[in-house]
Design an enzyme around this catalytic site. Structure first.
Site: not given
Length: 255
Positions: A143, A147
């Site tokens: 990600h 995040k």
């Protein structure tokens, strides 16, 4: 017309939800909640907290943070509004509060709103049934560098689905940086990568003797999550209470 209140409207996914709603003729955004957002930048009213909201909504779509949960539940329970929770990283106590709320209002909860990811989960279930204990299982999730939670809620959902096929006998091992021993056949390895602007990528490796089977999904834009979340919100608007997931949405779409 289904009226949607977007919690976390100032974030990446909140903005995608607002934009995505323009493609639906049976749902519209009536406002958003975000204490950090600049209201002048949005086409709908944006409120700093749930206590400030002065518009009527049929459903809440939440892409905020776990620490906003108490406020969301307070508002939803007071106004008998269904909530679509796509935020991940809840504690065990928070999950209990969500489950309790579902006795009074409709709650849709999913760690990933992508149809493709949920198909990947079902494929991993099938692979676990066929391959059994002879294959080692490793999950790698990637990600963007903003995040917060790790591993991703989606990676845990994949691991949980696989583990169910083994009667929950598997142990989750994260990264292995503190282990000084050989891998056992009771492990599911889970590894997190954070960097750049990766929207979301999950690879599930079933590793056997002389062969590797990889089941993979990559989201190339957040629009896929926004579309799924909006569909979930529309689905939820027909419910008065109970707990729902992507499986319920997918089943309703095939009827």
């Amino acid at each position: 017309m289904i009226k949607v209140l977007i919690w976390g409207i100032g974030g990446r996914m909140g903005k995608n939800i607002l934009e995505g709603l323009s493609a639906f003729d049976n749902a519209e955004a009536v406002g958003g909640v975000d204490k950090f957002a600049d209201p002048s930048q949005f086409s709908v009213p944006v409120f700093k907290s749930g206590k400030d909201v002065n518009v009527d909504a049929d459903v809440i779509i939440d892409f905020s943070r776990p620490d906003a949960l108490d406020e969301i539940l307070e508002y939803a329970l007071a106004h008998k509004t269904g909530i679509m929770l796509a935020t991940t990283g809840y504690s065990a106590e928070q999950q209990q509060a969500i489950d309790k709320a579902s006795q009074s209002i409709a709650v849709f909860q999913s760690s990933n709103m992508s149809l493709g990811v949920n198909l990947l989960i079902e494929l991993c279930r099938k692979a676990s049934q066929v391959l059994g204990e002879k294959f080692d299982i490793e999950i790698i999730e990637q990600h963007h560098n903003q995040k917060v939670d790790s591993p991703s809620g989606t990676a845990l959902s994949i691991a949980n689905a696989i583990n169910e096929e083994f009667d929950n006998s598997k142990e989750y091992v994260y990264g292995r940086h503190d282990k000084n021993c050989r891998r056992t056949d009771k492990e599911i390895g889970i590894h997190a990568i954070r960097g750049g602007t990766i929207v979301g990528k999950h690879d599930v490796l079933f590793i056997g003797k002389d062969e590797v089977i990889t089941i993979s999904h990559e989201a190339q834009s957040r629009a896929v999550f926004a579309q799924g979340a909006i569909r979930a919100g529309i689905f939820l608007s027909t419910k008065t209470s109970g707990k729902y997931s992507m499986k319920d949405l997918l089943q309703s779409a095939t009827k």
